[in-house]
Design a protein around this motif. Structure first.
Motif, PDB file in Angstrom:
ATOM      1  N   LEU A  32      -5.757  38.089  23.444  1.00 34.00           N
ATOM      2  CA  LEU A  32      -4.928  37.116  24.157  1.00 34.00           C
ATOM      3  C   LEU A  32      -4.980  35.743  23.494  1.00 34.00           C
ATOM      4  N   LEU A  33      -6.157  35.347  23.018  1.00 40.14           N
ATOM      5  CA  LEU A  33      -6.309  34.025  22.402  1.00 40.14           C
ATOM      6  C   LEU A  33      -5.468  33.879  21.139  1.00 40.14           C
ATOM      7  N   GLU A  34      -5.097  35.010  20.534  1.00 35.94           N
ATOM      8  CA  GLU A  34      -4.278  34.978  19.325  1.00 35.94           C
ATOM      9  C   GLU A  34      -2.789  34.893  19.636  1.00 35.94           C
ATOM     10  N   ILE A  35      -2.423  35.007  20.922  1.00 38.29           N
ATOM     11  CA  ILE A  35      -1.007  35.018  21.295  1.00 38.29           C
ATOM     12  C   ILE A  35      -0.596  33.628  21.770  1.00 38.29           C
ATOM     13  N   SER A  36       0.182  32.926  20.964  1.00 42.94           N
ATOM     14  CA  SER A  36       0.657  31.590  21.344  1.00 42.94           C
ATOM     15  C   SER A  36       2.053  31.646  21.953  1.00 42.94           C
ATOM     16  N   GLY A  78     -11.464  48.774  36.798  1.00 42.81           N
ATOM     17  CA  GLY A  78     -11.216  47.385  36.467  1.00 42.81           C
ATOM     18  C   GLY A  78      -9.723  47.137  36.258  1.00 42.81           C
ATOM     19  N   ILE A  79      -9.414  46.273  35.302  1.00 47.40           N
ATOM     20  CA  ILE A  79      -8.013  45.972  34.974  1.00 47.40           C
ATOM     21  C   ILE A  79      -7.804  46.205  33.479  1.00 47.40           C
ATOM     22  N   TRP A  80      -6.825  47.045  33.144  1.00 54.06           N
ATOM     23  CA  TRP A  80      -6.522  47.344  31.750  1.00 54.06           C
ATOM     24  C   TRP A  80      -5.272  46.588  31.324  1.00 54.06           C
ATOM     25  N   MET A  81      -5.231  46.214  30.071  1.00 55.09           N
ATOM     26  CA  MET A  81      -4.153  45.365  29.548  1.00 55.09           C
ATOM     27  C   MET A  81      -3.493  46.017  28.351  1.00 55.09           C
ATOM     28  N   TRP A  82      -2.164  45.862  28.310  1.00 52.09           N
ATOM     29  CA  TRP A  82      -1.398  46.311  27.142  1.00 52.09           C
ATOM     30  C   TRP A  82      -0.380  45.228  26.828  1.00 52.09           C
ATOM     31  N   CYS A  83      -0.470  44.646  25.645  1.00 49.56           N
ATOM     32  CA  CYS A  83       0.450  43.586  25.208  1.00 49.56           C
ATOM     33  C   CYS A  83       1.452  44.180  24.220  1.00 49.56           C
ATOM     34  N   VAL A  84       2.738  44.036  24.540  1.00 50.01           N
ATOM     35  CA  VAL A  84       3.793  44.547  23.663  1.00 50.01           C
ATOM     36  C   VAL A  84       4.866  43.472  23.513  1.00 50.01           C
ATOM     37  N   PRO A  85       5.608  43.477  22.399  1.00 50.85           N
ATOM     38  CA  PRO A  85       6.709  42.515  22.276  1.00 50.85           C
ATOM     39  C   PRO A  85       7.712  42.719  23.406  1.00 50.85           C
ATOM     40  N   GLY A  91      10.513  36.233  21.019  1.00 55.09           N
ATOM     41  CA  GLY A  91       9.471  35.208  20.990  1.00 55.09           C
ATOM     42  C   GLY A  91       8.594  35.213  22.220  1.00 55.09           C
ATOM     43  N   HIS A  92       8.676  36.274  23.029  1.00 54.13           N
ATOM     44  CA  HIS A  92       7.850  36.406  24.228  1.00 54.13           C
ATOM     45  C   HIS A  92       7.050  37.708  24.154  1.00 54.13           C
ATOM     46  N   THR A  93       5.925  37.719  24.840  1.00 59.91           N
ATOM     47  CA  THR A  93       5.082  38.909  24.894  1.00 59.91           C
ATOM     48  C   THR A  93       5.042  39.446  26.319  1.00 59.91           C
ATOM     49  N   LEU A  94       5.193  40.745  26.455  1.00 60.69           N
ATOM     50  CA  LEU A  94       5.074  41.408  27.755  1.00 60.69           C
ATOM     51  C   LEU A  94       3.634  41.885  27.903  1.00 60.69           C
ATOM     52  N   VAL A  95       2.947  41.361  28.908  1.00 64.41           N
ATOM     53  CA  VAL A  95       1.561  41.745  29.176  1.00 64.41           C
ATOM     54  C   VAL A  95       1.553  42.622  30.418  1.00 64.41           C
ATOM     55  N   LEU A  96       1.114  43.867  30.258  1.00 65.98           N
ATOM     56  CA  LEU A  96       1.075  44.824  31.364  1.00 65.98           C
ATOM     57  C   LEU A  96      -0.365  44.995  31.822  1.00 65.98           C
ATOM     58  N   LEU A  97      -0.585  44.864  33.127  1.00 67.08           N
ATOM     59  CA  LEU A  97      -1.920  44.979  33.708  1.00 67.08           C
ATOM     60  C   LEU A  97      -1.939  46.136  34.695  1.00 67.08           C
ATOM     61  N   ASP A  98      -2.745  47.139  34.397  1.00 64.82           N
ATOM     62  CA  ASP A  98      -2.884  48.299  35.278  1.00 64.82           C
ATOM     63  C   ASP A  98      -4.243  48.213  35.958  1.00 64.82           C
ATOM     64  N   THR A  99      -4.235  48.131  37.282  1.00 64.62           N
ATOM     65  CA  THR A  99      -5.495  47.959  38.014  1.00 64.62           C
ATOM     66  C   THR A  99      -6.029  49.308  38.493  1.00 64.62           C
ATOM     67  N   GLU A 100      -7.326  49.353  38.683  1.00 63.89           N
ATOM     68  CA  GLU A 100      -7.928  50.572  39.210  1.00 63.89           C
ATOM     69  C   GLU A 100      -7.419  50.834  40.627  1.00 63.89           C
ATOM     70  N   GLY A 101      -7.412  52.087  41.016  1.00 54.01           N
ATOM     71  CA  GLY A 101      -6.897  52.450  42.335  1.00 54.01           C
ATOM     72  C   GLY A 101      -7.708  51.845  43.455  1.00 54.01           C
ATOM     73  N   LEU A 102      -7.013  51.229  44.393  1.00 63.55           N
ATOM     74  CA  LEU A 102      -7.688  50.650  45.545  1.00 63.55           C
ATOM     75  C   LEU A 102      -8.112  51.762  46.499  1.00 63.55           C
ATOM     76  N   GLY A 103      -9.237  51.529  47.160  1.00 62.19           N
ATOM     77  CA  GLY A 103      -9.702  52.507  48.142  1.00 62.19           C
ATOM     78  C   GLY A 103     -10.373  53.719  47.533  1.00 62.19           C
ATOM     79  N   ASP A 104     -10.897  53.586  46.312  1.00 63.38           N
ATOM     80  CA  ASP A 104     -11.606  54.691  45.671  1.00 63.38           C
ATOM     81  C   ASP A 104     -12.893  54.970  46.450  1.00 63.38           C
ATOM     82  N   VAL A 105     -13.021  56.169  47.006  1.00 61.16           N
ATOM     83  CA  VAL A 105     -14.181  56.490  47.850  1.00 61.16           C
ATOM     84  C   VAL A 105     -15.478  56.479  47.062  1.00 61.16           C
TER      85      VAL A 105
END
Length: 590
Positions: A32-36, A78-85, A91-105
């Motif tokens: 992320l720090l490399e993405i201006s 946790g939260i997983w990230m995927w950065c794609v053009p 000139g923009h980056t799409l950052v996708l955040l997939d979170t762990e399932g809520l209510g995991d027993v």
């Protein structure tokens, strides 16, 4: 802007260690720090095993990536990230955040789920909630985390009651995806849209008993916190057996209705998801997102409630120091290219070089600076630029001195040899010496490229020869006393003339420096005013977005008969409209 380094697969952004401790992944932070570039951040939340990862892979334009999982266990911790053009915004980056399932027993920690949900809200510009079946009270109860946001997130360091109206400015848009939907979209016998289905499900009930308050609370939070509301319903994508290998299936093997629904979801999210922005409208870059995320996780792990205002203040300090560094690096790089042109013929030529390089440096600073209150960092920039200009001015003067001394050494070489040989210490020697000296001076004066210290170096050279010339005059027996006196007076007059020229040149240089300082000030001021105007336009644009959403909320309250709530909404709308009115612009960079 730094190009995005292609990510072939997602990476864990925030690791959920043993279901209790959150850790900001350093490798993901480095990416992320490399993405201006500005980032569009889409996060998805929901109960585990509801197909969240499939939708995120769809947004990434891939079939595989985020782990889908085929068992009852939650795959995403946790939260997983995927950065794609970004496929539409150059000139923009799409950052996708997939979170762990809520209510995991298996996790058994509701507080941990609440923090994951809160982080998804704080980091995203578009939040997707994924659920199964229908939008009913049970699905609302799955979304109970939204009712805890005011306890888990502070907007400002000194929270007041009025801050509740600010959530739409800080929070993302809200999209509800209902999976395996089997109902017919209609109400009172009339067909309705998906969005109407959602808004109908968010209608409040009148009453004040606890049961009604519990019913209304999540609905009020969804309406009040998020600045947009969208809904998509999806048929079951395939048979139960095929669901276990969903990521391996071609689109032709999926249900046609589901494919069409997923395509509409993709098109909407890509086209309508906004760039992540701060309160005030400043766009967030990948670098800034990394700082914010790390700040939030650090606060959570320290046992405090993350404060979005404090995180932005810390971010502003980092960004402004970075803006200073970037601007100075640019100035030094550009000026170093000009050094090869030293010495400049005049000081004005040097000052023009400086002004051009300074202008670019200010533009670099303005492009990155963030919330520079009272222009503290811009004043520091001006101070640093002035100091470096003085350093380059000294280099320019030294280059001039070195050039002129070397030139005089070359031009006077024969005369120096004649002095050492005593050729001028003879009758008529002074006349011969004067002719030689005049030739040296004329050749020197006619040579271009001597720079700003040519007069001073010549004066120093003549001063060095003063005693030698006096000795030559004294030794010249052909000179009468009167001629000796006239020769000395002529030398003195020539010396005074040169001294006067030097003083006049220094005065001109001083005036030029003063004029340059004024031009520099005006240049800083002009760019600052442009920056302030740009920031104000972004703030107004954000305010107008919030106003439009509050007007919709107000209309909904009126249609449902909640007139008592319309007054508070109107006050918030009036306050935003007042903030949008033109105000006198004031700035100071001195």
């Amino acid at each position: 802007m730094a190009p995005l380094v292609p990510m072939q697969q997602p990476i864990c952004l925030i690791e959920n260690v043993e279901g209790s401790k959150l850790v900001f992944n350093k490798e993901a932070e480095k990416i992320l720090l490399e993405i201006s570039q500005p980032v569009v951040v889409v996060a998805i939340v929901g109960k585990y095993r509801t197909g969240k990862s499939y939708l995120m892979n769809k947004l990434a334009g891939r079939r595989t990536g985020f782990a889908l999982g085929s068992s009852i266990q939650s795959k995403t911790k946790g939260i997983w990230m995927w950065c794609v053009p970004h496929p539409e915004k150059s000139g923009h980056t799409l950052v996708l955040l997939d979170t762990e399932g809520l209510g995991d027993v298996e996790k058994g920690d509701c507080k941990n789920d609440a923090w994951i949900f809160s982080l998804a809200v704080m980091l995203s510009s578009s939040l997707v909630f994924n659920s199964l079946g229908t939008i009913d009270q049970q699905s609302m109860e799955q979304l109970h985390y939204v009712t805890e946001l005011t306890k888990l997130i502070k907007l400002k360091s000194t929270t007041t009651k009025e801050d509740t109206g600010e959530y739409k400015r800080y929070f993302p848009s809200f999209t509800w995806c209902v999976r395996d939907f089997t109902l017919i979209l209609e109400k009172d016998g009339k067909a309705i849209t998906e969005d109407e289905y959602l808004m109908s499900s968010l209608e409040l009930k009148k009453g004040s008993d606890k049961k009604i308050k519990d019913y209304n609370l999540p609905r009020e939070c969804i309406l009040h916190f998020f600045h947009g509301h969208k809904c998509f319903v999806f048929d079951r994508p395939a048979s139960k057996k095929k669901l276990q290998i969903l990521e391996e299936l071609e689109e032709s093997e999926l249900e046609e209705e589901f494919v069409e629904q997923a395509t509409r979801f993709y098109s909407y999210m890509i086209h309508h998801s906004r760039v992540k922005s701060l309160a005030g409208g400043a766009e967030v870059t990948g670098r800034m997102l990394a700082v914010l995320g790390s700040s939030y996780v650090t606060a959570i792990q320290s046992g405090t409630v993350p404060c979005m205002e404090n995180a932005v203040l810390a971010l502003a300090e980092i960004e402004n120091n970075g803006a200073l560094q970037d601007a100075m690096s640019k100035y030094l790089c550009d000026m170093d290219k000009q050094v090869q042109k030293f010495p400049t013929e005049t000081q004005q030529e040097f000052l023009n070089m400086h002004m051009e390089c300074e202008k670019v440096a200010i533009q670099v600073f303005m492009g990155r600076s963030l919330n520079d209150k009272d222009q503290k960092y811009q004043r520091k920039l001006k101070e640093l630029l002035d100091n470096k200009m003085n350093d380059y001015s000294t280099k320019n003067e030294k280059a001039s001195r070195d050039f002129c001394r070397k030139l005089l050494q070359e031009l006077s070489a024969n005369m120096e040899n004649d002095i050492l040989a005593g050729k001028y210490s003879v009758p008529g020697g002074h006349k011969h010496y004067l002719m030689q000296k005049l030739n040296v001076m004329e050749s020197y004066n006619s040579r271009p490229g001597k720079g700003v210290k040519s007069l001073e170096v010549m004066q120093e050279y003549i001063a060095e020869k003063k005693d030698i010339e006096a000795a030559i005059i004294k030794a010249d027996e052909t000179l009468t006393e009167k001629e000796r006196q006239l020769a000395e007076e002529h030398a003195k007059a020539e010396n005074e003339k040169r001294e006067k020229e030097i003083v006049e040149q220094n005065n001109r240089n001083l005036q030029q420096r003063m004029d340059d300082q004024q031009r520099s000030f005006e240049q800083h001021k002009s760019m600052l005013m442009d920056k302030m105007e740009q920031d104000r336009k972004m703030m107004i644009q954000q305010n107008e977005l919030v106003i439009s959403q509050k007007l919709k909320e107000q209309e909904m309250m009126m249609n449902q008969g909640f007139n008592n709530r319309m007054s508070d909404l109107q006050k918030e709308i009036d306050r935003l409209r007042e903030a949008n009115k033109p105000k006198p612009r004031r700035c100071s960079v001195m």
